[in-house]
Enzyme design. Structure first.
Site, PDB file in Angstrom:
ATOM      1  N   CYS A  19       0.485  -0.813   0.067  1.00  0.00           N
ATOM      2  CA  CYS A  19       0.107  -0.170   0.143  1.00  0.00           C
ATOM      3  C   CYS A  19       0.782   1.423  -0.298  1.00  0.00           C
ATOM      4  O   CYS A  19       2.084   0.619  -0.401  1.00  0.00           O
ATOM      5  CB  CYS A  19      -0.563   0.179   1.337  1.00  0.00           C
ATOM      6  SG  CYS A  19       0.067  -0.273   2.772  1.00  0.00           S
ATOM      7  N   HIS A  81       3.765   1.704  11.905  1.00  0.00           N
ATOM      8  CA  HIS A  81       2.139   1.151  12.577  1.00  0.00           C
ATOM      9  C   HIS A  81       2.646   2.510  13.767  1.00  0.00           C
ATOM     10  O   HIS A  81       1.091   2.366  13.759  1.00  0.00           O
ATOM     11  CB  HIS A  81       2.902   0.066  13.080  1.00  0.00           C
ATOM     12  CG  HIS A  81       3.680  -0.796  12.299  1.00  0.00           C
ATOM     13  ND1 HIS A  81       4.685  -1.247  12.104  1.00  0.00           N
ATOM     14  CD2 HIS A  81       2.636  -1.838  11.628  1.00  0.00           C
ATOM     15  CE1 HIS A  81       4.797  -2.264  11.342  1.00  0.00           C
ATOM     16  NE2 HIS A  81       3.508  -2.428  10.759  1.00  0.00           N
ATOM     17  N   HIS A 131      -1.250  -4.629  19.788  1.00  0.00           N
ATOM     18  CA  HIS A 131      -0.512  -4.167  18.417  1.00  0.00           C
ATOM     19  C   HIS A 131      -0.016  -3.344  18.245  1.00  0.00           C
ATOM     20  O   HIS A 131      -0.402  -2.405  19.036  1.00  0.00           O
ATOM     21  CB  HIS A 131      -1.639  -4.763  16.984  1.00  0.00           C
ATOM     22  CG  HIS A 131      -1.205  -4.414  15.780  1.00  0.00           C
ATOM     23  ND1 HIS A 131      -0.555  -2.595  15.117  1.00  0.00           N
ATOM     24  CD2 HIS A 131      -0.787  -5.250  14.648  1.00  0.00           C
ATOM     25  CE1 HIS A 131      -0.552  -3.233  13.914  1.00  0.00           C
ATOM     26  NE2 HIS A 131      -1.182  -4.517  14.186  1.00  0.00           N
ATOM     27  N   GLU A 133       0.572  -0.931  16.308  1.00  0.00           N
ATOM     28  CA  GLU A 133      -0.482   0.301  16.509  1.00  0.00           C
ATOM     29  C   GLU A 133      -0.652   0.688  17.422  1.00  0.00           C
ATOM     30  O   GLU A 133      -1.668   2.204  17.233  1.00  0.00           O
ATOM     31  CB  GLU A 133      -1.406  -0.128  14.920  1.00  0.00           C
ATOM     32  CG  GLU A 133      -1.971   1.450  14.057  1.00  0.00           C
ATOM     33  CD  GLU A 133      -2.819   1.377  13.022  1.00  0.00           C
ATOM     34  OE1 GLU A 133      -2.714   0.129  12.187  1.00  0.00           O
ATOM     35  OE2 GLU A 133      -4.345   1.540  12.711  1.00  0.00           O
ATOM     36  N   CYS A 202      -8.593   1.903   6.898  1.00  0.00           N
ATOM     37  CA  CYS A 202      -7.653   2.342   5.464  1.00  0.00           C
ATOM     38  C   CYS A 202      -8.230   2.015   4.248  1.00  0.00           C
ATOM     39  O   CYS A 202      -8.543   1.027   4.269  1.00  0.00           O
ATOM     40  CB  CYS A 202      -5.995   2.373   5.626  1.00  0.00           C
ATOM     41  SG  CYS A 202      -5.522   0.811   4.884  1.00  0.00           S
ATOM     42  N   SER A 230       1.291 -10.074  10.925  1.00  0.00           N
ATOM     43  CA  SER A 230       0.706  -8.358  10.235  1.00  0.00           C
ATOM     44  C   SER A 230      -0.629  -8.900   9.828  1.00  0.00           C
ATOM     45  O   SER A 230      -1.913  -9.439   9.933  1.00  0.00           O
ATOM     46  CB  SER A 230       0.939  -9.225   8.529  1.00  0.00           C
ATOM     47  OG  SER A 230       0.260  -7.886   8.302  1.00  0.00           O
TER      48      SER A 230
HETATM   49  O1  10D Z   1      -0.021  -5.365  10.761  1.00  0.00           O
HETATM   50  P1  10D Z   1      -0.513  -4.847   9.655  1.00  0.00           P
HETATM   51  O2  10D Z   1      -1.550  -4.744   8.909  1.00  0.00           O
HETATM   52  O3  10D Z   1      -0.695  -3.509  11.368  1.00  0.00           O
HETATM   53  O4  10D Z   1       0.474  -3.738  10.023  1.00  0.00           O
HETATM   54  P2  10D Z   1       1.668  -4.843   8.898  1.00  0.00           P
HETATM   55  O5  10D Z   1       2.779  -4.137   8.810  1.00  0.00           O
HETATM   56  O6  10D Z   1       1.809  -5.681   7.775  1.00  0.00           O
HETATM   57  O7  10D Z   1       1.068  -3.882   6.831  1.00  0.00           O
HETATM   58  C1  10D Z   1       0.690  -2.208   7.054  1.00  0.00           C
HETATM   59  C2  10D Z   1       0.644  -1.777   7.836  1.00  0.00           C
HETATM   60  C3  10D Z   1       0.425  -0.759   9.056  1.00  0.00           C
HETATM   61  C4  10D Z   1       1.722   0.242   8.469  1.00  0.00           C
HETATM   62  C5  10D Z   1      -0.452   0.051   9.685  1.00  0.00           C
HETATM   63  F1  10D Z   1      -1.440   0.848   9.024  1.00  0.00           F
HETATM   64 FE1  SF4 Z   2      -1.372   1.115   4.561  1.00  0.00          FE
HETATM   65 FE2  SF4 Z   2      -3.197   1.599   5.561  1.00  0.00          FE
HETATM   66 FE3  SF4 Z   2      -1.123   1.088   7.073  1.00  0.00          FE
HETATM   67 FE4  SF4 Z   2      -1.093   2.910   5.615  1.00  0.00          FE
HETATM   68  S1  SF4 Z   2      -2.695   2.368   7.400  1.00  0.00           S
HETATM   69  S2  SF4 Z   2       0.559   1.718   6.112  1.00  0.00           S
HETATM   70  S3  SF4 Z   2      -1.935   2.554   3.671  1.00  0.00           S
HETATM   71  S4  SF4 Z   2      -2.555  -0.581   5.757  1.00  0.00           S
END
Ligand code: 10D
Ligand code: SF4
Length: 315
Positions: A19, A81, A131, A133, A202, A230
């Site tokens: 993303c 995060h 987590h 975040e 998101c 993840s």
């Molecule tokens: O575990 P997660 O889905 O929050 O993080 P991942 O690093 O796998 O994917 C990106 C997403 C982020 C940084 C949180 F928005």
């Molecule tokens: Fe990706 Fe969404 Fe996480 Fe941003 S908030 S890093 S766009 S998954």
């Protein structure tokens, strides 16, 4: 000559994989190494993917969990995060050069949390305990001003001091369906609860889930490329299974369980937001050694969002 391998229709979900926030975070680490030279420290995995982390380690990144592990005088990047406010504050106190790779969509939730607290609301936060975040977002507001709920049962259990003065926010990578059920329960119990402006889940999370739903009906099995830590990748496995498709999370081709896979006529394939496209290609190649693969991409939505890099790295 006809192939001796059994035919396999592979339906590849789109969008899948990186993303805009992940792209930006990885680029920040690469540019920091170019600008400052190795080593550049990174607090927490920049994104939750071992392949990405190992590649950056090869370029000179050093991954640690806490700021205390970063030596004086060395630049440090905060992961996509997000981090509690105390982390940049401590970096500043120590005179460390730091770069914040928090995804702008996570930062947006941070700012909403701050604003709600300023207006005197108590926040109910929907997310997964532990987590990074969630830890980062809780670290934007004073202790006790936000309550975590993970399930509908949690909604029934909480006893907020002022039920008329609540707002809710969410983690960005949740299940769209579970979250809407939890929000429904919150609104039923606390009719005056204030909803976030727009969605906190998101665009990348919801698009990847919708793309899996779209192909699920046509697939006998589904493989999701992503890491066990993840959140957004794990949600894709859940979405597939709830649509009735047995699904597995794999980090890369070597983790395919061939016995579990069996000999389906069709297989869905997708990747979480932190999983690079090379791993999708690697899985396709591995499938090609055992099956006569016919691959097709099923596009649900086209994504074009990109985020600006921090000024200090592009100037
Ligand atoms: O575990 P997660 O889905 O929050 O993080 P991942 O690093 O796998 O994917 C990106 C997403 C982020 C940084 C949180 F928005
Ligand atoms: Fe990706 Fe969404 Fe996480 Fe941003 S908030 S890093 S766009 S998954």
């Amino acid at each position: 000559m006809p192939s001796s391998r059994p035919p396999l229709q592979v339906i590849i979900a789109a969008p899948r994989g990186f993303c805009a926030g992940v792209d930006r975070a990885i680029r920040i680490v690469e540019l920091a190494i170019e600008r400052y030279g190795a080593p550049v420290y990174v607090r927490h995995e920049i994104v939750h993917n071992k392949f990405v982390v190992d590649r950056l380690r090869g370029l000179g990144a050093v991954f640690v969990e806490e700021l205390e592990e970063v030596p004086d005088g060395v630049p440090v990047v905060f992961s996509a995060h997000g981090v509690p406010k105390s982390v940049p504050a401590a970096a500043q106190d120590r005179g460390l050069d730091y770069l914040d790779a928090t995804c702008p969509l996570v930062s947006k939730v941070h700012r909403q949390a701050e604003r709600l607290i300023e207006t005197g609301r108590h926040i109910i936060f929907i997310g997964h305990a532990g987590h990074p975040e969630v830890i980062g977002t809780f670290g934007q507001v004073p202790e006790g001003s936000m309550t975590l709920v993970e399930t509908i049962e949690d909604v029934a259990r909480i006893e907020p001091a002022d039920p008329e003065n609540l707002a809710f926010l969410t983690q960005t990578t949740l299940s769209v369906d579970d979250t809407s059920a939890i929000v429904g329960a919150l609104q039923a119990r606390f009719p005056s609860i204030r909803a976030p402006r727009g969605e906190d889940i998101c665009y990348a999370t919801s698009n990847r889930q919708a793309a899996v739903k779209q192909i699920a009906l046509r697939c006998e099995r589904m493989l999701v490329i992503g890491a066990p830590n993840s959140s957004n990748s794990l949600r894709l496995v859940e979405v597939a299974e709830r649509e009735g498709v047995p699904a597995r999370l794999i980090q890369r081709a070597s983790e395919i369980d061939w016995e579990w896979l069996g000999q389906p006529a069709s297989l869905g394939l997708t990747a979480g937001a932190s999983a690079p496209e090379v791993l999708v290609q690697e899985v396709l190649e591995a499938l090609g050694t055992r099956f006569d693969v016919h691959a097709e991409e099923a596009e649900h939505t086209r994504e074009a969002l990109t985020f600006k890099l921090p000024r200090e790295l592009v100037a």
